[in-house]
Design a protein around this motif. Structure first.
Motif, short mmCIF file in Angstrom:
data_model
loop_
_atom_site.label_atom_id
_atom_site.label_comp_id
_atom_site.label_asym_id
_atom_site.label_seq_id
_atom_site.Cartn_x
_atom_site.Cartn_y
_atom_site.Cartn_z
N LEU A 130 0.84 -1.21 0.00
CA LEU A 130 0.00 0.00 0.00
C LEU A 130 0.87 1.26 0.00
O LEU A 130 0.60 2.22 -0.72
CB LEU A 130 -0.95 -0.01 1.20
CG LEU A 130 -2.06 -1.09 1.14
CD1 LEU A 130 -2.69 -1.29 2.51
CD2 LEU A 130 -3.12 -0.72 0.12
N ILE A 135 -0.81 4.66 -0.99
CA ILE A 135 -2.20 4.53 -0.54
C ILE A 135 -2.21 4.41 0.98
O ILE A 135 -1.57 3.53 1.54
CB ILE A 135 -2.88 3.27 -1.16
CG1 ILE A 135 -2.88 3.36 -2.69
CG2 ILE A 135 -4.31 3.12 -0.65
CD1 ILE A 135 -3.20 2.06 -3.37
N ILE A 137 -4.10 3.28 3.75
CA ILE A 137 -5.20 2.47 4.31
C ILE A 137 -4.62 1.61 5.43
O ILE A 137 -3.52 1.04 5.28
CB ILE A 137 -5.82 1.52 3.25
CG1 ILE A 137 -6.28 2.28 2.01
CG2 ILE A 137 -7.01 0.76 3.84
CD1 ILE A 137 -6.80 1.40 0.88
N LEU A 146 -14.63 0.50 4.25
CA LEU A 146 -13.92 1.38 3.31
C LEU A 146 -14.86 1.95 2.26
O LEU A 146 -15.87 1.33 1.91
CB LEU A 146 -12.81 0.60 2.58
CG LEU A 146 -11.74 -0.08 3.43
CD1 LEU A 146 -10.76 -0.82 2.53
CD2 LEU A 146 -10.99 0.93 4.29
N THR A 147 -14.50 3.11 1.72
CA THR A 147 -15.25 3.66 0.58
C THR A 147 -14.99 2.78 -0.64
O THR A 147 -14.02 2.01 -0.67
CB THR A 147 -14.77 5.09 0.25
OG1 THR A 147 -13.39 5.02 -0.18
CG2 THR A 147 -14.91 6.02 1.44
N TYR A 150 -11.43 3.19 -1.97
CA TYR A 150 -10.41 2.45 -1.22
C TYR A 150 -10.53 0.94 -1.45
O TYR A 150 -9.52 0.23 -1.50
CB TYR A 150 -10.50 2.77 0.28
CG TYR A 150 -9.78 4.04 0.68
CD1 TYR A 150 -8.51 4.32 0.19
CD2 TYR A 150 -10.36 4.97 1.55
CE1 TYR A 150 -7.83 5.49 0.55
CE2 TYR A 150 -9.70 6.14 1.91
CZ TYR A 150 -8.43 6.39 1.40
OH TYR A 150 -7.76 7.54 1.74
N GLN A 151 -11.75 0.45 -1.61
CA GLN A 151 -11.91 -0.98 -1.91
C GLN A 151 -11.22 -1.32 -3.24
O GLN A 151 -10.57 -2.36 -3.37
CB GLN A 151 -13.39 -1.35 -1.98
CG GLN A 151 -14.06 -1.39 -0.62
CD GLN A 151 -15.51 -1.83 -0.68
OE1 GLN A 151 -15.97 -2.42 -1.64
NE2 GLN A 151 -16.25 -1.55 0.37
N MET A 153 -8.63 0.20 -4.43
CA MET A 153 -7.19 0.21 -4.16
C MET A 153 -6.74 -1.12 -3.53
O MET A 153 -5.63 -1.60 -3.78
CB MET A 153 -6.81 1.37 -3.23
CG MET A 153 -7.06 2.75 -3.83
SD MET A 153 -6.27 2.97 -5.43
CE MET A 153 -6.93 4.54 -5.92
N GLU A 180 -12.14 10.32 -6.07
CA GLU A 180 -11.59 8.96 -6.09
C GLU A 180 -11.00 8.63 -7.46
O GLU A 180 -9.99 7.93 -7.55
CB GLU A 180 -12.69 7.95 -5.73
CG GLU A 180 -13.08 7.98 -4.27
CD GLU A 180 -14.32 7.13 -3.96
OE1 GLU A 180 -14.48 6.73 -2.79
OE2 GLU A 180 -15.13 6.85 -4.87
N SER A 183 -7.52 9.97 -7.63
CA SER A 183 -6.59 9.11 -6.87
C SER A 183 -6.25 7.86 -7.67
O SER A 183 -5.10 7.42 -7.70
CB SER A 183 -7.22 8.68 -5.54
OG SER A 183 -7.56 9.80 -4.78
#
Length: 502
Positions: A130, A135, A137, A146-147, A150-151, A153, A180, A183
């Protein structure tokens, strides 16, 4: 293909896939170079998903050869694909919500001390991966907390942990917010800088030009061409994708179709997170609903459709007060909803086109609970032809259709129910440019025929291109209303990001 095959991480040679009555892929060949981002574009049903599934081992090609790092295969399995450095990020993530980030990254490949799972080692390794992707997390966090961004990622980290050298990303931006998406772009650029090759599938052409080096176009299951990004433009891509030029993506509509009659009115309505909202929709009008994600647009549509209940205010339909307590009541009144999530809420994917189209009218056409088969078939056939649902038969399961055609089946359902007000929630999300134009033309046909449309859209151009008026929400409040001659992107964005004044 014009380059040395040693430069290629992947070569697909003469790939075909046949299903009974359908050719999904017909003699498709393409190559992906080492360290490049290679876009795969085409309309829904062009064969993109089928092609990548032959690479991942989810589908066995009927003919052809798959060459990975110089090794030739007539078919893949998921294990062989993974062992040869291919990772796939599908639109629907393969994550277990109740497990931690680290447990998901090492799912099925747990690090062990003897027979005991070494949780700390997995967390340590996950953090390394990560961090390498920049990232932030916590590896101990449960994935379900997670949003969506992020999932995604976590899915990318999982592929990297399996030493993926070729990452296939299928519509990666579809479920993400704008922040997102940015990112995700940064991570994709970073992966490329590390020498990882990426096949990037997207309907959003601006993303293709932002990220990719080369672009391969498929149409109707066939290879069309491969272009260098720097030597093409959006218009040329669209022409190759749909076989024609879309000179006018937003077809012109006759302004005379808007009548003085008010079909729907909301007066000081609150509920489902929205507060004190008032507006009118006229017969033959398209009213756009703008706002940022979380502004309360879908929530208001749910109030109108009876899925959620208002706590204050009044609804009127054709001058008469209504208070729908369920979707059934809303349908009986004359309101239809084409939801954003067509897979979960719009269509019953395991049923046929015929069954889906007739769903709202079974109660009308059934005699003593016996369904009139001829009427049912005639009904489905009529709407299949009327709105050009591409299918060999009305007995085709909806899950086997492209996104654009699934959207048409849902629309046909509401036309069969004779809905007078149709609510479209993100009507073209995940749909290619050709199918988008078909949906826009259908919306125009509807309002010109006397129906009314409320259209929720996060695409500014779509909102301005299709609406007669735009209502803007921010944080559950109505922050503005604009007529067509007042449309201005900056003005709409200011209204959408306005701090609400309680």
């Amino acid at each position: 293909m014009g380059n040395n095959s040693e430069d290629n991480i992947l070569e697909l040679k003469h790939i075909s896939k046949y299903y009974p009555g359908v050719t999904a892929l017909n003699d498709v060949s393409l190559s992906v170079r080492r360290g490049e981002i290679h876009a795969l574009v085409g309309e829904n049903g062009a064969g993109k998903s089928t092609l990548i599934k032959t690479c991942s081992g989810a589908i066995e090609p009927s003919k052809g050869e798959i060459v990975v790092n110089g090794k030739s295969f007539s078919k893949m399995t998921p294990k062989v694909s993974e062992a040869n450095g291919i990772g796939v990020i599908y639109q629907e993530f393969n994550l277990v919500g109740d497990l931690s980030v680290a447990e998901n990254i090492f799912l099925g490949r747990a690090i062990r001390k003897g027979i005991i799972v070494d949780q700390k080692a997995m967390e340590r390794e996950s953090k390394k991966i990560l961090d390498s992707l920049h990232i932030d997390i916590n590896p101990k966090a449960l994935v379900k907390t997670l949003t969506v961004g992020y999932q995604q990622m976590v899915e990318i980290a999982k592929a990297i942990s399996q030493d993926a050298q070729l990452l296939i990303m299928d519509e990666p931006s579809a479920p993400l917010t704008n922040a997102e998406v940015e990112s995700m772009f940064e991570v994709v650029d970073l992966l490329k800088s590390k020498g990882i090759s990426i096949i990037y599938i997207s309907h959003r052409l601006e993303e293709i030009f932002r990220l990719c080096d080369r672009i391969t176009i498929l149409r109707d299951g066939q290879y069309v061409t491969t272009l260098n990004k720097d030597e093409t433009n959006q218009d040329e891509l669209v022409k190759y994708m749909v076989g024609r030029q879309l000179t006018e993506i937003y077809p012109a509509r006759n302004p005379k179709c808007i009548k003085d009659e008010v079909i729907f009115e909301a007066k000081n309505v609150s509920g489902n997170g929205d507060k004190n909202i008032s507006f009118k929709i006229h017969k033959g009008e398209v009213v756009g609903f703008g706002g940022l994600v979380g502004a309360g647009r879908t929530e208001f549509a749910e109030l109108m459709f009876g899925v959620e209940q208002k706590t204050k205010g009044q609804f009127f339909f054709k001058g008469k007060e209504i208070n729908p307590r369920s979707a059934h009541e809303a349908i009986a009144i004359g309101i239809g909803l084409v939801p954003e999530d067509r897979k979960a809420k719009g269509a019953l994917l395991g049923l046929t086109i015929r069954e889906n189209i007739n769903m709202p009218v079974y109660h009308k056409d059934a005699k003593m609970t016996v369904i009139d088969n001829k009427k049912e078939k005639d009904n489905a056939q009529r709407y299949r032809e009327e709105i050009s649902i591409k299918t060999p038969t009305i007995e085709q399961l909806v899950k086997n259709l492209s996104g654009g055609n699934q959207q048409k089946v849902i629309l046909a359902k509401w036309l069969a129910a004779d809905s007078e007000l149709l609510i479209f929630d993100e009507p073209t999300r995940g749909i290619d440019v050709g199918a988008k134009q078909e949906i826009y033309t259908l919306i125009n046909t509807l309002v010109e025929g006397g129906k009314s449309v409320m259209m929720i859209s996060s695409e500014m151009q779509e909102l301005m291109g299709m609406s007669d008026r735009i209502i803007v929400l921010a944080e559950g409040h109505m922050t503005g209303e604009l007529n067509r001659e007042e449309f201005d992107q900056e003005r709409i964005m200011k209204m959408a990001s306005k701090e609400s004044e309680d």
